[in-house]
Design an enzyme around this catalytic site. Structure first.
Site, short mmCIF file in Angstrom:
data_model
loop_
_atom_site.label_atom_id
_atom_site.label_comp_id
_atom_site.label_asym_id
_atom_site.label_seq_id
_atom_site.Cartn_x
_atom_site.Cartn_y
_atom_site.Cartn_z
N ARG A 120 -0.37 -41.36 36.45
CA ARG A 120 -1.21 -40.89 37.56
C ARG A 120 -0.75 -39.55 38.14
NH1 ARG A 120 -0.65 -46.35 39.18
NH2 ARG A 120 -2.37 -47.60 38.40
N LYS A 142 -8.50 -26.51 36.98
CA LYS A 142 -9.46 -27.27 36.18
C LYS A 142 -8.81 -27.66 34.87
CE LYS A 142 -14.00 -25.73 37.68
NZ LYS A 142 -15.28 -25.20 37.18
N GLU A 184 -14.02 -12.68 30.61
CA GLU A 184 -13.74 -13.28 31.92
C GLU A 184 -13.24 -12.22 32.91
OE1 GLU A 184 -14.31 -16.42 32.94
OE2 GLU A 184 -14.55 -17.56 31.07
N LYS A 226 -9.80 -14.76 41.37
CA LYS A 226 -10.03 -16.19 41.16
C LYS A 226 -9.31 -17.02 42.22
CE LYS A 226 -10.44 -19.94 37.96
NZ LYS A 226 -10.54 -20.40 36.59
N GLU A 236 -14.97 -27.01 43.95
CA GLU A 236 -16.25 -26.51 43.49
C GLU A 236 -17.45 -27.11 44.21
OE1 GLU A 236 -17.05 -26.99 39.24
OE2 GLU A 236 -17.57 -24.89 39.23
N ARG A 240 -17.00 -21.50 44.69
CA ARG A 240 -16.34 -21.56 43.39
C ARG A 240 -17.32 -21.56 42.22
NH1 ARG A 240 -11.03 -24.92 41.50
NH2 ARG A 240 -11.17 -24.35 39.32
N ASN A 244 -18.76 -19.60 37.49
CA ASN A 244 -19.45 -20.08 36.30
C ASN A 244 -20.49 -19.10 35.77
OD1 ASN A 244 -18.04 -22.57 36.25
ND2 ASN A 244 -19.36 -23.32 37.89
N HIS A 247 -21.60 -19.23 32.22
CA HIS A 247 -20.99 -20.41 31.60
C HIS A 247 -21.98 -21.49 31.22
CE1 HIS A 247 -17.28 -18.49 32.67
NE2 HIS A 247 -16.56 -19.49 32.22
N HIS A 251 -21.89 -22.54 27.61
CA HIS A 251 -21.56 -23.90 27.14
C HIS A 251 -22.61 -24.40 26.16
CE1 HIS A 251 -18.73 -25.00 30.73
NE2 HIS A 251 -18.18 -24.15 29.88
N HIS A 264 -14.93 -19.09 23.48
CA HIS A 264 -15.47 -19.32 24.82
C HIS A 264 -15.91 -18.01 25.48
CE1 HIS A 264 -15.99 -20.98 28.81
NE2 HIS A 264 -15.07 -20.17 29.29
#
Lengths: 362, 362
Positions: A120, A142, A184, A226, A236, A240, A244, A247, A251, A264
């Site tokens: 955990r 992330k 990016e 960032k 997010e 935030r 994206n 993105h 994606h 990417h």
């Protein structure tokens, strides 16, 4: 060495950027709860940098366990993640052992997710070795793995204790990956930092030539952008989402072509162009703005056309993305160059038209 | 209906306890971010309660998707968890869809972990249907799956938005599982609530007879004890560790025998006896105290002897437990009955001796 802090209250952490940081075991040692780390890397990075980092840690009095994973986005899945859990348990790593992720975004995402889940949550440190991971995935917490039905679908928000971005590691980065990282970097200019965009328009060739000073500046400024966004919105819910930009389209390209076909950053570059096209269609920016984005991305040797997939495939894959809410696609678009916004005003027909325009250029 | 709130700042959530709560879609609806939930349950609970809960939700205007998993601790693994991710993605569940876990601890732990990881976190609601899950796993945000080398090794701290504990569901619970749940109830008395322990000594037969009023009182008091501990220490850095009384020994039993051979509560009961034996050996409690614990556990129809595993197997498995730090076993022991402490004073020989004593009784 340049440094900045990602301000997240008790989860705040420092990012150090500069040359030769792989040798700085002294920067790592004071942050460890026990003098033992699990080093996770991949088969490409291992022969280049694993020995050096491990030696530096040993010299600082830290025991290291090493795990080398296969390289590639196609391995960012549960099976590979389980190799990390197996190694952690086999070596009886404890909740207070630290996991160090040495490599690009895939290693950082998987290493971070493994650290988030092991017992955990165990501490982890990022040592990103690609431009993309230095400017993007090492900031913001992330972590994730992919699922056959969608990229980064299984993951956690989990912050590292430290990020060490050694700019020397970029000397061994293939040109294509350097460019993918620049996508990016350009993104930060496009969404919220027009002066940085202008700096990039003046200095993009210095970055492609890997001038250390220019790289360190671009990495620091990207991380600072960032970090400011993430500090304001860790999970997010609002601002935030601007990160994206490109993105959701990107994606769809990555998933539609199969992970690993496009990098990417390449998919994000194409996605930022589709977003520009859509923003122009909505009348928010002009044709000259679209051309300006395209020019910079081309100079950075990035694709500016959409991948050749059916438009319906794009729409279908985009509906699987995490940015869907109440069935409506929420996209990051340009209110102006240097000022992105999240919006769900575009309908499917408009989105399809923007994709088609970028496809017909291909 | 009795209610309490687990106080965790912005992650605070209510627990409602009482009869007929499965029918109270009205308690669920206001907490949903969209009128759609994924109901996750198992093949034992589904025929008993899934239809009722789904109907109540539909009556409150909520769409439901239903997923029925195999039943048993041996299915608390990645393969089963992946069935949840597959269903979430197949049904295009969004980050704002809510996952409702209907069942015992295994369903709660897996459903909660799935919710924690899906798109890096979706809301979830617990509807525990066993005594164990009503008094234990529904409070505190611990979610996890097992690994062949250790129980609950892969997981997250992730809080539900709501817990609905319908005491009527205990009417269909097998006697053995009712007793297993009582082990955790007794635990709260043993670690921090002597008056509750005394109440249990007076009322244990009423609980075994499933008197609704007695059950609701015991569940509420157990949850209140756990909530107080968790509120003070959400991520188990200090006091929360007391909740692990009997668990390090118990996990060794569960792992050593193979998941599912002993119920979790049964293993914890045996573990609480070994801890009592060890505490007596250290001179912290007397033989009469050990006998007092044993008497109550026996009346609750719980095992008080250690499972027949070699002592070395116990020690070896315990070293894999999450409660190890710096190589030393940190155990929850009794400073007095009703007052547990975390301690690493016991050495391996002493621990082995305590296990042996409980083995020789078997």
């Amino acid at each position: 060495m340049q440094s900045l802090t990602v301000e997240l209250g008790e989860r705040s952490y420092p990012i150090h950027i500069g040359r030769g940081l792989l040798d700085r075991g002294d920067l790592v040692r004071p942050l460890l709860r026990q003098p033992r780390v699990m080093l996770v890397t991949n088969e490409t990075v291992a022969p280049l940098y694993l020995g050096r980092l491990a030696s530096a840690l040993k010299a600082a009095g830290v025991d290291t366990i090493e795990l080398v994973l296969p390289d590639g986005e196609q391995y960012k899945n549960w099976e590979t993640l389980n190799l990390v859990f197996d190694a952690l348990l086999r070596h009886r790593c404890e909740r207070s052992t630290t996991l160090v992720a040495l490599g690009g975004g895939v290693i950082g995402d998987m290493g971070g997710f493994a650290a988030a889940c092991y017992q955990r949550g165990m501490p982890f440190i990022q040592v990103p070795t690609t431009l993309l991971s230095q400017v993007d995935s090492s900031v913001g917490g992330k972590t994730a793995i992919n699922h056959p039905l969608g990229k980064n679908m299984i993951g956690a928000f989990y912050q590292p204790r430290l990020v060490l971005a050694d700019t020397d590691t970029l000397n061994t980065l293939p040109d294509r990956e350097l460019s993918a990282g620049l996508a990016e970097v350009v993104k930060y200019g496009l969404i919220r930092d027009l002066p940085f965009l202008e700096w990039l328009e003046e200095n993009i060739e210095r970055l492609l030539a890997r001038e250390p000073e220019a790289l360190a500046y671009a990495i620091h400024r990207s991380c600072a952008n960032k970090a400011a966004v993430v500090a304001a919105d860790e999970r997010e819910s609002g601002e935030r989402a601007l990160l994206n930009l490109g993105h959701t389209f990107g994606h769809a390209i990555e998933t539609g072509l199969g992970y690993g076909a496009w990098l990417h950053g390449e998919a994000v570059a194409a996605g930022m162009m589709i977003a520009a096209e859509l923003s122009a269609q909505l009348g928010w920016i002009g044709a000259a703005d679209v051309a300006r984005v395209e020019r910079l991305l081309r100079r950075a040797r990035l694709p500016t056309e959409a991948a050749a997939l059916p438009v319906d495939t794009y729409l279908d894959l985009m509906r699987h993305d995490k940015k869907v809410e109440g069935g409506r696609l929420r996209l990051v678009l340009y209110r102006a160059i240097g000022q992105a916004v999240v919006s769900d005003v575009a309908n499917d027909a408009q989105i399809a038209r923007a994709i088609e325009v970028r496809l017909s250029d291909a």
